[in-house]
Design an enzyme around this catalytic site. Sequence first.
Site, mmCIF file in Angstrom:
data_model
loop_
_atom_site.group_PDB
_atom_site.id
_atom_site.type_symbol
_atom_site.label_atom_id
_atom_site.label_comp_id
_atom_site.label_asym_id
_atom_site.label_seq_id
_atom_site.Cartn_x
_atom_site.Cartn_y
_atom_site.Cartn_z
ATOM 1 N N ARG A 78 0.746 -1.241 0.048
ATOM 2 C CA ARG A 78 -0.100 -0.068 0.064
ATOM 3 C C ARG A 78 1.025 1.289 -0.145
ATOM 4 O O ARG A 78 1.858 1.333 0.984
ATOM 5 C CB ARG A 78 -0.939 0.078 1.135
ATOM 6 C CG ARG A 78 -1.761 1.208 1.480
ATOM 7 C CD ARG A 78 -2.877 0.952 2.295
ATOM 8 N NE ARG A 78 -2.436 1.073 3.752
ATOM 9 C CZ ARG A 78 -3.303 1.212 5.017
ATOM 10 N NH1 ARG A 78 -4.268 0.966 4.702
ATOM 11 N NH2 ARG A 78 -2.499 1.358 5.975
ATOM 12 N N VAL A 149 2.451 7.565 -4.960
ATOM 13 C CA VAL A 149 3.231 7.267 -6.040
ATOM 14 C C VAL A 149 3.274 5.818 -6.552
ATOM 15 O O VAL A 149 3.182 5.370 -7.882
ATOM 16 C CB VAL A 149 4.534 7.930 -5.772
ATOM 17 C CG1 VAL A 149 5.541 7.342 -6.826
ATOM 18 C CG2 VAL A 149 4.541 9.581 -5.575
ATOM 19 N N GLY A 151 1.063 3.214 -6.442
ATOM 20 C CA GLY A 151 0.192 2.846 -7.426
ATOM 21 C C GLY A 151 0.022 3.394 -8.741
ATOM 22 O O GLY A 151 -0.256 2.960 -9.719
ATOM 23 N N HIS A 152 0.083 4.667 -8.312
ATOM 24 C CA HIS A 152 -0.204 5.758 -9.695
ATOM 25 C C HIS A 152 0.545 5.511 -10.653
ATOM 26 O O HIS A 152 0.438 5.467 -11.731
ATOM 27 C CB HIS A 152 -0.305 7.107 -8.957
ATOM 28 C CG HIS A 152 -0.972 7.963 -9.823
ATOM 29 N ND1 HIS A 152 -2.199 8.092 -10.333
ATOM 30 C CD2 HIS A 152 -0.356 8.987 -10.338
ATOM 31 C CE1 HIS A 152 -2.317 9.201 -11.197
ATOM 32 N NE2 HIS A 152 -1.040 9.757 -11.427
ATOM 33 N N TYR A 442 -8.305 2.920 -12.923
ATOM 34 C CA TYR A 442 -9.456 2.907 -12.333
ATOM 35 C C TYR A 442 -9.928 1.504 -12.027
ATOM 36 O O TYR A 442 -11.055 1.113 -13.035
ATOM 37 C CB TYR A 442 -10.276 3.743 -13.155
ATOM 38 C CG TYR A 442 -10.184 5.151 -13.273
ATOM 39 C CD1 TYR A 442 -9.419 5.696 -12.313
ATOM 40 C CD2 TYR A 442 -10.305 6.050 -14.550
ATOM 41 C CE1 TYR A 442 -9.110 7.314 -12.566
ATOM 42 C CE2 TYR A 442 -9.931 7.474 -14.478
ATOM 43 C CZ TYR A 442 -9.359 7.904 -13.457
ATOM 44 O OH TYR A 442 -9.214 9.225 -13.556
HETATM 45 P P1 FDA Z 1 -2.800 1.788 -3.453
HETATM 46 O O1 FDA Z 1 -1.727 1.963 -2.099
HETATM 47 O O2 FDA Z 1 -4.180 1.549 -2.955
HETATM 48 O O3 FDA Z 1 -1.961 1.209 -4.514
HETATM 49 C C1 FDA Z 1 -2.868 0.584 -5.819
HETATM 50 C C2 FDA Z 1 -2.162 -0.759 -6.207
HETATM 51 O O4 FDA Z 1 -0.700 -0.409 -6.526
HETATM 52 C C3 FDA Z 1 -2.582 -1.939 -5.433
HETATM 53 O O5 FDA Z 1 -2.529 -3.099 -5.992
HETATM 54 C C4 FDA Z 1 -1.173 -1.967 -4.681
HETATM 55 O O6 FDA Z 1 -0.574 -3.111 -4.061
HETATM 56 C C5 FDA Z 1 -0.110 -1.438 -5.639
HETATM 57 N N1 FDA Z 1 0.905 -0.945 -5.263
HETATM 58 C C6 FDA Z 1 1.133 0.371 -4.393
HETATM 59 N N2 FDA Z 1 2.444 0.730 -4.001
HETATM 60 C C7 FDA Z 1 3.148 -0.160 -4.569
HETATM 61 C C8 FDA Z 1 4.400 -0.717 -4.657
HETATM 62 N N3 FDA Z 1 5.282 0.511 -3.884
HETATM 63 N N4 FDA Z 1 5.005 -1.577 -5.601
HETATM 64 C C9 FDA Z 1 4.265 -1.997 -6.114
HETATM 65 N N5 FDA Z 1 2.907 -2.193 -6.173
HETATM 66 C C10 FDA Z 1 2.452 -1.046 -5.263
HETATM 67 N N6 FDA Z 1 -5.728 8.332 -11.401
HETATM 68 C C11 FDA Z 1 -5.300 9.145 -12.590
HETATM 69 O O7 FDA Z 1 -4.795 8.602 -13.341
HETATM 70 N N7 FDA Z 1 -5.270 10.288 -12.450
HETATM 71 C C12 FDA Z 1 -6.016 11.096 -11.343
HETATM 72 O O8 FDA Z 1 -6.300 12.234 -11.505
HETATM 73 C C13 FDA Z 1 -6.914 9.960 -10.157
HETATM 74 N N8 FDA Z 1 -7.292 11.020 -9.324
HETATM 75 C C14 FDA Z 1 -7.693 9.752 -8.436
HETATM 76 C C15 FDA Z 1 -8.349 10.597 -7.216
HETATM 77 C C16 FDA Z 1 -8.968 9.822 -6.318
HETATM 78 C C17 FDA Z 1 -9.473 10.369 -5.094
HETATM 79 C C18 FDA Z 1 -8.679 8.335 -6.205
HETATM 80 C C19 FDA Z 1 -9.374 7.448 -5.087
HETATM 81 C C20 FDA Z 1 -7.952 7.925 -7.271
HETATM 82 C C21 FDA Z 1 -7.432 8.507 -8.406
HETATM 83 N N9 FDA Z 1 -6.939 7.949 -9.499
HETATM 84 C C22 FDA Z 1 -6.266 8.718 -10.482
HETATM 85 C C23 FDA Z 1 -6.364 6.479 -9.442
HETATM 86 C C24 FDA Z 1 -5.105 6.273 -8.794
HETATM 87 O O9 FDA Z 1 -4.204 6.795 -9.690
HETATM 88 C C25 FDA Z 1 -5.230 4.722 -8.564
HETATM 89 O O10 FDA Z 1 -6.015 4.444 -7.463
HETATM 90 C C26 FDA Z 1 -3.679 4.458 -7.987
HETATM 91 O O11 FDA Z 1 -3.540 2.812 -7.962
HETATM 92 C C27 FDA Z 1 -3.722 4.693 -6.351
HETATM 93 O O12 FDA Z 1 -2.206 4.672 -5.919
HETATM 94 P P2 FDA Z 1 -1.993 4.358 -4.637
HETATM 95 O O13 FDA Z 1 -0.447 4.222 -4.327
HETATM 96 O O14 FDA Z 1 -2.627 5.621 -3.938
HETATM 97 O O15 FDA Z 1 -2.903 3.374 -4.074
#
Ligand code: FDA
Length: 501
Positions: A78, A149, A151-152, A442
């Site tokens: 995460r 960063v 996931g995104h 998404y």
């Molecule tokens: P999170 O931590 O939940 O991880 C997402 C996935 O990536 C999971 O499968 C996780 O296991 C994996 N992961 C995370 N970190 C990792 C690591 N270090 N190594 C390997 N795997 C890892 N998208 C977009 O393109 N443009 C936008 O403007 C937006 N805006 C937006 C707003 C809001 C409110 C939300 C909820 C979501 C978006 N998104 C988006 C979508 C966003 O890009 C997507 O949900 C990402 O996966 C989020 O990354 P996180 O690290 O926050 O999520």
Amino acid sequence: IECITSKFQASNSSQNVIYTPRNNAASYSSIYQSFLGNLRFLSTSPQRPLAIITPTNESEIQATIHCSRKHGTQIKVRSGGHDYEGLSYISQTPFAIVDMRNLRAISIDTQENTAWIQTGATLGEVYYTIAETSRTLAFPAGVCPTVGVGGHFSGGGYGMISRKHGIAVDNIIDAIIINANGQILNRNSMGEDLFWAIRGGGGTSFGIVVAFKVNLVTIPETVTVFNVSRTLEQNATQLVHKWQYISDKIDENLLLRLFISSVRSPAASNGNRTIQASFTSLFLGRVEDLIPIMEQKFPELGLVEQDCIEMSWIESTLFFAGFPNGTSLDVLLNRTQQNSVYFKGKSDYVREPIPEHGLQGIWNYLNEENGSQLQFSPYGGALSTVSESETPFPHRSGNIFMIHYAVVWTTDSPRHINWIRRLYRYMAPFVSKSPRAAYFNYRDLDIGRNNIQGNTSYRQASVWGFKYFKNNFNRLVRVKTKVDPSNFFRNEQSVPPLSSN
Ligand code: FDA
């Protein structure tokens, strides 16, 4: 947990980064819930993590991988916790979370215009740190500052300067990943196949990404923003229809994003609801250069200078995140997700303009559901200059725009998910086909999922895999087979190795 604890002891690591329901229940609960932005998963998750590890260095990640493999425990990673289906923090089988929050250093090299960014950083922290260093450097990624960063960046990364500078993955030039054997690899040692896979194929199928190195992009000191709304009574249908013919072809310095929802209006004929289309836009330049472009390409919108605000790029990130004018940049450093609600999102790609009667059908759906919103994000520009196979993210030339469907609600009920699925079915004739493409970031488990226990065949994963990645899915499977043949890193939509049955 004993295994991890003893490994941490042996390497003099702090035990304070291991949270379990037993050793520090209060912190365990608060850390688990701190990223739960989507209430859908609070009640439905059948398992709580056995442990949450918040590593402060690579060796703590290696120890966690080692012990999880040894004891057959799944790992979820995460970073920002924004996964639409909660895949970074919920699971059907016993699991531990590696939460990257302590690994969020950002170091910028202004000679090279590059940055090393650890994956626990949020987009807000990235934007803030770049702006502290320079007024003319930026990075093309998403709009919400609390997105992580990890996931995104590994799944795509679309934002307000993407028509000019591409998406996040187009600008990644190196990475550090820890694989299923606990090896720490950089671009050189991981090889080009794996490096290719983690730039759009999702990091989580291949390892734990610790950091990305990116090229920063150059932007003008002053940019222009506007948010102009029109209702049906102000010709919203015709404006949205016309927008489809210009939004992907217009000057690539201009990104005209559309937010569409049903709103209350005394002027509306349909009860007292109407549809509102908000043209939320960024222009990489001054207002005096923007107005002539709009007058020539989209005069129907009637944009005037008074609708526009000039500001720095970093101020524009606050504008698009919905903060009032004058808000301190410090809010970008706040990692807490706002307003926990129930949420479901889906996506589609549009390659032919939707006719007006098709749009009117969409409006009927929106009028049924108060918490609904559509985002139309234009493509073209730099997004279409990259070939479909350059990165796993295949949505390039030929796409006019991406649709993001969203519905939020506050009291648990299946009605809202049923609504979004009905709208998705209605949209089938108007969007991409064979495959009906979707944006990996998404995430949507409705389009297909792996077996819960992780033994998923290529065939089963192909159902969702080709939608996100088109033919790149085959190469992702080959990379997975090479780097993680035992499918240690897996989730409901991870790429399977070919040997899986
Ligand atoms: P999170 O931590 O939940 O991880 C997402 C996935 O990536 C999971 O499968 C996780 O296991 C994996 N992961 C995370 N970190 C990792 C690591 N270090 N190594 C390997 N795997 C890892 N998208 C977009 O393109 N443009 C936008 O403007 C937006 N805006 C937006 C707003 C809001 C409110 C939300 C909820 C979501 C978006 N998104 C988006 C979508 C966003 O890009 C997507 O949900 C990402 O996966 C989020 O990354 P996180 O690290 O926050 O999520």
